[in-house]
Design a protein around this motif. Structure first.
Motif, PDB file in Angstrom:
ATOM      1  N   GLN A  44       0.858  -1.192   0.000  1.00 50.88           N
ATOM      2  CA  GLN A  44       0.000   0.000   0.000  1.00 50.88           C
ATOM      3  C   GLN A  44       0.887   1.233   0.000  1.00 50.88           C
ATOM      4  O   GLN A  44       1.702   1.427   0.902  1.00 50.88           O
ATOM      5  CB  GLN A  44      -0.900  -0.004   1.241  1.00 50.88           C
ATOM      6  CG  GLN A  44      -1.799   1.214   1.296  1.00 50.88           C
ATOM      7  CD  GLN A  44      -2.593   1.265   2.592  1.00 50.88           C
ATOM      8  OE1 GLN A  44      -3.293   0.318   2.939  1.00 50.88           O
ATOM      9  NE2 GLN A  44      -2.466   2.362   3.327  1.00 50.88           N
ATOM     10  N   LEU A  45       0.737   2.022  -1.052  1.00 48.90           N
ATOM     11  CA  LEU A  45       1.611   3.185  -1.218  1.00 48.90           C
ATOM     12  C   LEU A  45       0.843   4.463  -0.898  1.00 48.90           C
ATOM     13  O   LEU A  45      -0.277   4.650  -1.372  1.00 48.90           O
ATOM     14  CB  LEU A  45       2.084   3.213  -2.683  1.00 48.90           C
ATOM     15  CG  LEU A  45       2.943   4.387  -3.115  1.00 48.90           C
ATOM     16  CD1 LEU A  45       4.304   4.368  -2.420  1.00 48.90           C
ATOM     17  CD2 LEU A  45       3.139   4.366  -4.642  1.00 48.90           C
TER      18      LEU A  45
ATOM     19  N   LEU B 286      -3.467   2.518  -3.502  1.00 44.31           N
ATOM     20  CA  LEU B 286      -2.978   3.844  -3.129  1.00 44.31           C
ATOM     21  C   LEU B 286      -3.804   4.376  -1.966  1.00 44.31           C
ATOM     22  O   LEU B 286      -5.027   4.222  -1.939  1.00 44.31           O
ATOM     23  CB  LEU B 286      -3.092   4.815  -4.304  1.00 44.31           C
ATOM     24  CG  LEU B 286      -2.346   4.428  -5.576  1.00 44.31           C
ATOM     25  CD1 LEU B 286      -2.562   5.491  -6.656  1.00 44.31           C
ATOM     26  CD2 LEU B 286      -0.847   4.260  -5.309  1.00 44.31           C
ATOM     27  N   ASN B 287      -3.121   4.986  -1.026  1.00 42.51           N
ATOM     28  CA  ASN B 287      -3.798   5.618   0.092  1.00 42.51           C
ATOM     29  C   ASN B 287      -3.493   7.105   0.032  1.00 42.51           C
ATOM     30  O   ASN B 287      -2.329   7.492  -0.020  1.00 42.51           O
ATOM     31  CB  ASN B 287      -3.293   5.000   1.409  1.00 42.51           C
ATOM     32  CG  ASN B 287      -3.914   5.689   2.602  1.00 42.51           C
ATOM     33  OD1 ASN B 287      -3.459   6.741   3.031  1.00 42.51           O
ATOM     34  ND2 ASN B 287      -4.960   5.100   3.138  1.00 42.51           N
TER      35      ASN B 287
ATOM     36  N   VAL C  72      -8.144   2.635  -4.471  1.00 39.81           N
ATOM     37  CA  VAL C  72      -7.699   3.921  -3.937  1.00 39.81           C
ATOM     38  C   VAL C  72      -8.509   4.211  -2.690  1.00 39.81           C
ATOM     39  O   VAL C  72      -9.742   4.127  -2.702  1.00 39.81           O
ATOM     40  CB  VAL C  72      -7.904   5.070  -4.946  1.00 39.81           C
ATOM     41  CG1 VAL C  72      -7.481   6.405  -4.338  1.00 39.81           C
ATOM     42  CG2 VAL C  72      -7.111   4.811  -6.209  1.00 39.81           C
ATOM     43  N   GLU C  73      -7.808   4.513  -1.632  1.00 37.01           N
ATOM     44  CA  GLU C  73      -8.512   4.909  -0.407  1.00 37.01           C
ATOM     45  C   GLU C  73      -8.314   6.406  -0.231  1.00 37.01           C
ATOM     46  O   GLU C  73      -7.186   6.871  -0.079  1.00 37.01           O
ATOM     47  CB  GLU C  73      -7.957   4.140   0.784  1.00 37.01           C
ATOM     48  CG  GLU C  73      -8.687   4.514   2.054  1.00 37.01           C
ATOM     49  CD  GLU C  73      -8.341   3.625   3.233  1.00 37.01           C
ATOM     50  OE1 GLU C  73      -8.318   2.390   3.063  1.00 37.01           O
ATOM     51  OE2 GLU C  73      -8.076   4.170   4.312  1.00 37.01           O
ATOM     52  N   LEU C  74      -9.413   7.155  -0.281  1.00 39.50           N
ATOM     53  CA  LEU C  74      -9.361   8.586   0.003  1.00 39.50           C
ATOM     54  C   LEU C  74      -9.711   8.701   1.486  1.00 39.50           C
ATOM     55  O   LEU C  74     -10.877   8.618   1.872  1.00 39.50           O
ATOM     56  CB  LEU C  74     -10.367   9.336  -0.865  1.00 39.50           C
ATOM     57  CG  LEU C  74     -10.143   9.206  -2.380  1.00 39.50           C
ATOM     58  CD1 LEU C  74     -11.327   9.787  -3.151  1.00 39.50           C
ATOM     59  CD2 LEU C  74      -8.853   9.902  -2.813  1.00 39.50           C
TER      60      LEU C  74
ATOM     61  N   VAL D  40     -12.873   2.578  -5.343  1.00 46.87           N
ATOM     62  CA  VAL D  40     -12.525   3.818  -4.638  1.00 46.87           C
ATOM     63  C   VAL D  40     -13.275   3.863  -3.311  1.00 46.87           C
ATOM     64  O   VAL D  40     -14.499   3.755  -3.272  1.00 46.87           O
ATOM     65  CB  VAL D  40     -12.909   5.063  -5.474  1.00 46.87           C
ATOM     66  CG1 VAL D  40     -12.467   6.334  -4.747  1.00 46.87           C
ATOM     67  CG2 VAL D  40     -12.285   5.006  -6.858  1.00 46.87           C
ATOM     68  N   PHE D  41     -12.516   3.967  -2.232  1.00 47.94           N
ATOM     69  CA  PHE D  41     -13.130   4.102  -0.901  1.00 47.94           C
ATOM     70  C   PHE D  41     -13.016   5.562  -0.477  1.00 47.94           C
ATOM     71  O   PHE D  41     -11.940   6.145  -0.567  1.00 47.94           O
ATOM     72  CB  PHE D  41     -12.407   3.223   0.123  1.00 47.94           C
ATOM     73  CG  PHE D  41     -12.445   1.771  -0.243  1.00 47.94           C
ATOM     74  CD1 PHE D  41     -13.551   0.996   0.070  1.00 47.94           C
ATOM     75  CD2 PHE D  41     -11.391   1.182  -0.928  1.00 47.94           C
ATOM     76  CE1 PHE D  41     -13.608  -0.345  -0.300  1.00 47.94           C
ATOM     77  CE2 PHE D  41     -11.437  -0.155  -1.296  1.00 47.94           C
ATOM     78  CZ  PHE D  41     -12.543  -0.917  -0.983  1.00 47.94           C
TER      79      PHE D  41
END
Ligand code: FES
Length: 384
Positions: free
Chosen positions: A122-123, A161-162, A188-190, A233-234
């Protein structure tokens, strides 16, 4: 089934830990303004566990049922034994996830991770602009992160991606998602900033307005509609803008166990901020004792300890009173209902914080970074 906690009968049903988070070092080349690590982290940077001690902890937790392993920090890649730890985790049957800023990831290392059986990387990414990336992390890491993202993809890992969201990048959510798509991200976690550690220190400067938040959610939904299942996408809603608190860590001592760089065993990242609790350390106690028997892990487990208004609340099972650390950090009472809850007598503290974030005098204050000699103000166009 009723169990005995340190000789006291309780209705708590103990579960096994499913997640082990190894906060393997607090050292970090980045100095993110929103870091949730303790502000006194330098107290915990010395005396890090050795490779052998980590492997012992991994074995013990696996025996107890933990199956998910997160390796985080600080920046875990600052340690040169991650390859060995990952390989051991794989042999033990963990699903392992390296949580990294990307600094220190090389071809040689990622190859070794692949061979050792690391499942997931997880980057963290920060923005589409070099200015904001460099400002908010207090480093020059913008180009490096893109290179690392490509390296992760080339080695056949799902790209996760975080992106921590705050006032400085929330207006770019649509572009951040487009960048993630161009990089080939799978998830992608926003993650809207949660206010602990350094982010609590910088809360007025980091917190977006309600309108910015609504617009970011709208952009996220529009993107989701366009890409469909190609990318997940979270959007993690910040709890300050909610009416009810989160069930923090899915409940104190329910599924998460954290072992810190110096071996302290915690139920959550911020627990050491709470008064009157002594947390076990793997150098003195086994993880089994820490999880099942230690007074600290039993202190806020279940619902027996709840005070009013939570005790008689018909929603208590959903959130278990919210986050203990947030309650303490904001109200000074670790047993109080989480101030996020509109039923809490402390809700005004959240509303005042939201108001403060709209006050230009407070919002324009310089940000304090992990290295507090470096507090500075954002000046548009500044690449430093
Ligand atoms: Fe400690 Fe929520 S962060 S209980």
């Amino acid at each position: 089934m009723a169990q005995m906690n340190n000789g006291v009968a309780s209705s708590v049903t103990r579960k096994q830990p499913l997640w082990l988070l190894a906060e393997i070092t607090y050292r970090c080349p980045l100095h993110c303004a929103f870091c949730y690590n303790p502000t006194d982290y330098d107290k915990h940077t010395k005396n890090e566990l050795s490779t052998e001690e980590w492997i012992r902890a991994l074995r013990e937790a696996r025996k107890m049922g933990a199956i998910q392993l997160g390796i985080s920090g600080g920046e875990p890649l600052l340690r040169d034994d991650i390859e060995e730890i990952v390989a051991e985790a794989h042999k033990l049957g963990y699903y392992s996830n390296l949580i990294t800023s990307g600094v220190g990831l090389t071809e040689k290392r990622i190859q070794a991770f692949k061979e050792g059986g690391l499942d997931h990387i997880q980057l963290s990414m920060h923005d589409i602009t070099e200015e904001i990336n460099n400002f908010i992390t207090n480093t020059k890491t913008f180009e490096l992160k893109k290179k690392v993202a490509a390296m992760i993809k080339d080695h056949g890992y799902p790209m996760v991606l975080n992106v921590v969201i705050h006032r400085y990048n929330i207006g770019h959510v649509d572009k951040i998602l487009e960048m993630a798509e161009a990089l080939g991200a799978d998830y992608v976690e926003l993650a809207n900033t949660q206010y602990y550690g350094w982010s609590l220190v910088n809360r007025s400067q980091l917190m977006p307005t309600r309108e910015q938040l609504a617009e970011a959610e709208r952009m996220t939904n529009a993107f989701r509609e366009r890409v469909g299942n190609k990318m997940k996408v979270f959007f993690v809603v910040p709890d300050y803008f909610a009416d009810r608190p989160k069930k923090c860590m899915n409940g104190w001592g329910e599924v998460f166990m954290i072992v810190t760089a110096n071996g302290d065993v915690l139920p959550c990242h911020s627990a050491r901020a709470l008064p009157g609790l002594t947390f076990p350390n793997v150098r003195e106690h086994g993880l089994e004792w820490a999880w099942n028997e230690s007074p600290a892990f039993n202190k806020y487990r279940g619902m027996d300890w709840l005070k009013e208004p939570c005790r008689s609340c018909d929603e208590k099972e959903k959130d278990l009173g919210g986050c203990r650390c947030q309650s303490y950090l904001l109200s000074g009472d670790a047993e109080a209902a989480d101030p996020v809850c509109t039923k809490s007598p402390h809700r005004h503290l959240i509303d005042e914080a939201i108001k403060d974030s709209e006050n230009p005098l407070l919002r324009e204050q310089p940000i304090i970074f992990r290295n507090d000699k470096n507090s500075k103000k954002y000046v548009e166009g500044d690449k430093e």
